[in-house]
Write a protein that holds these residues in place. Structure first.
Motif: not given
Ligand SMILES: NC(=O)c1ccc[n+]([C@@H]2O[C@H](COP(=O)([O-])OP(=O)(O)OC[C@H]3O[C@@H](n4cnc5c(N)ncnc54)[C@H](OP(=O)(O)O)[C@@H]3O)[C@@H](O)[C@H]2O)c1
Length: 231
Positions: A26-48
């Motif tokens: 939908q063209g939005a800017e998105v901010t995601i809070p996180y507690r564990n950097i591993k969760d961000v790394e996991r998203l990086k490995s799943i998303l384009s």
């Protein structure tokens, strides 16, 4: 949601994974809070790589007021709050520990209060806002062993509807979705996949959440929408 600043909490969780592509489409800017950097790394490995590059991440614990205030000041503007953070535990009331009870209220209800409170300040400043929270079928049909979760999610419904009433007359809305069981990897692990075809797919719930978060949903206030799939 084109050009809108979206705060997506719980974006690293099972439902979050379904919501991210819909918001980005939908063209939005998105901010995601996180507690564990591993969760961000996991998203990086799943998303384009293109989708991942469009997300901003801020370390935050949404159970702490100062952390929520810092997060929202860091973003600067919140047009849309999609608050997915929540957690589940069960047990018979006479056996359930007080610390578990308090944790259920903290993770489900208190995080919702804090993120709504500080997002609303920004929304009122800018005269625009969409708040979408997540309750549960258990909020309106409490079952045995679900007392803490049901009470916390009923609180989320009440809070959301009170905000919808407070913001009447503005271009700010607040609505809550009530899922039954979502088809997430955690649920498949916990309950097996035999009934998964009856559960709600994250990407299907994401369509409803993102509609409520869009400009088009300006006339829906205080709705508690059952999203039960086939349960
Ligand atoms: N799954 C279901 O069947 C179901 C059914 C009805 C309603 N719901 C509701 O739907 C929502 C999403 O469910 P889900 O299955 O996606 O849950 P999930 O996979 O457990 O994800 C929860 C997310 O919230 C984050 N989170 C938890 N506590 C936090 C805190 N204090 N500060 C910052 N982030 C925090 C988690 O990050 P961490 O990795 O840091 O914990 C995770 O990203 C929840 O509100 C849940 O109650 C779920």
């Amino acid at each position: 949601m084109k050009g809108k600043q979206v705060l997506l909490t719980g974006g690293t969780g099972g439902l979050g994974l379904g919501v991210i592509p819909v918001i980005l489409a939908q063209g939005a800017e998105v901010t995601i809070p996180y507690r564990n950097i591993k969760d961000v790394e996991r998203l990086k490995s799943i998303l384009s790589p293109t989708d991942f590059a469009r997300l901003s991440f801020v370390p935050s614990n949404l159970e702490e007021e100062a952390s929520v205030e810092n997060l929202i000041n860091h973003i600067g503007r919140v047009d849309v709050l999609i608050h997915l953070v929540g957690g589940f535990s069960m047990g018979k009331t006479h056996e359930y520990s007080f610390s578990s009870w308090k944790h259920e209220l903290d993770i489900n209800l208190n995080t919702t209060f804090l993120t709504c409170k500080y997002s609303l300040k920004k929304m009122l400043e800018h005269g625009y806002g969409r708040i979408v929270t997540v309750g549960s079928k258990a909020a309106v049909e409490p079952a045995g062993q679900f007392a803490a979760y049901s009470a916390a999610k009923a609180g989320v419904v009440a809070l959301t509807q009170a905000i919808a009433d407070e913001t009447k007359g503005t271009n700010i809305t607040a609505n809550v979705v009530l899922p039954s069981v979502i088809d997430t990897p955690n649920n498949r692990k916990a309950m097996g996949a035999e009934n998964a075809d009856k559960w709600v797919k994250p990407e299907s719930l994401a369509q409803i959440i993102c509609f409520l978060g869009s400009e088009a949903a300006k006339d829906i206030r205080g709705a508690a929408i059952p999203v039960y799939g086939n349960i």
